[in-house]
Design a protein around this motif. Structure first.
Motif, mmCIF file in Angstrom:
data_model
loop_
_atom_site.group_PDB
_atom_site.id
_atom_site.type_symbol
_atom_site.label_atom_id
_atom_site.label_comp_id
_atom_site.label_asym_id
_atom_site.label_seq_id
_atom_site.Cartn_x
_atom_site.Cartn_y
_atom_site.Cartn_z
ATOM 1 N N ARG A 25 0.866 -1.174 0.000
ATOM 2 C CA ARG A 25 0.000 0.000 0.000
ATOM 3 C C ARG A 25 0.907 1.229 0.000
ATOM 4 N NH1 ARG A 25 -1.209 2.693 4.523
ATOM 5 N NH2 ARG A 25 -2.774 4.313 4.289
ATOM 6 N N GLU A 54 -3.684 7.166 -3.251
ATOM 7 C CA GLU A 54 -3.257 5.965 -2.535
ATOM 8 C C GLU A 54 -3.360 4.775 -3.481
ATOM 9 O OE1 GLU A 54 -4.785 3.270 1.140
ATOM 10 O OE2 GLU A 54 -4.616 5.425 1.496
ATOM 11 N N ARG A 56 -3.175 0.696 -3.877
ATOM 12 C CA ARG A 56 -3.357 -0.500 -3.055
ATOM 13 C C ARG A 56 -2.240 -1.509 -3.340
ATOM 14 N NH1 ARG A 56 -5.080 -4.365 -6.475
ATOM 15 N NH2 ARG A 56 -6.282 -3.729 -8.277
ATOM 16 N N ALA A 57 -1.960 -2.343 -2.373
ATOM 17 C CA ALA A 57 -0.965 -3.400 -2.545
ATOM 18 C C ALA A 57 -1.403 -4.333 -3.667
ATOM 19 C CB ALA A 57 -0.797 -4.173 -1.243
#
Length: 76
Positions: A25, A54, A56-57
Motif C-alpha cells: 500500500r 493511494e 493499493r498493494a
C-alpha cells in the motif's frame, strides 16, 4: 507507547511511460508534475501537483508522466 509516524521518502522522475506493480500500500502526495496512471482493466486517472493518491498493494498499472513528477510517499 510513543506515537510512531510512518517513514516517508521522496521520489522523482522525468517525463516517461513505464509499467509498475505496487507491492505494498502506498499513499503519496504529488508535489510536482502531471501523471496519468492506468490500472489493469480500469479507466485512466490523471493527477497533478497537490493531489493525494493511494495505491493499493498488488496494483499493476502503467504510469504516463506528462512532465517531471516529484512525490512524497510511504509504504504500509
Amino acid at each position: 507507547d510513543a506515537f510512531q509516524a510512518p517513514q516517508s521518502a521522496i521520489w522523482s522522475c522525468n517525463a516517461s511511460t513505464f509499467a509498475w506493480q505496487h507491492d505494498q500500500r502506498e499513499p503519496c502526495l504529488l508535489v510536482e508534475g502531471d501523471v496519468t496512471v492506468t490500472a489493469e482493466n480500469a479507466e485512466p486517472v490523471r493527477s497533478g501537483a497537490g493531489d493525494f493518491v493511494e495505491f493499493r498493494a498488488g496494483l499493476r498499472c502503467t504510469w504516463q508522466e506528462h512532465q517531471a513528477v516529484k512525490k512524497h510517499y510511504c509504504f504500509g
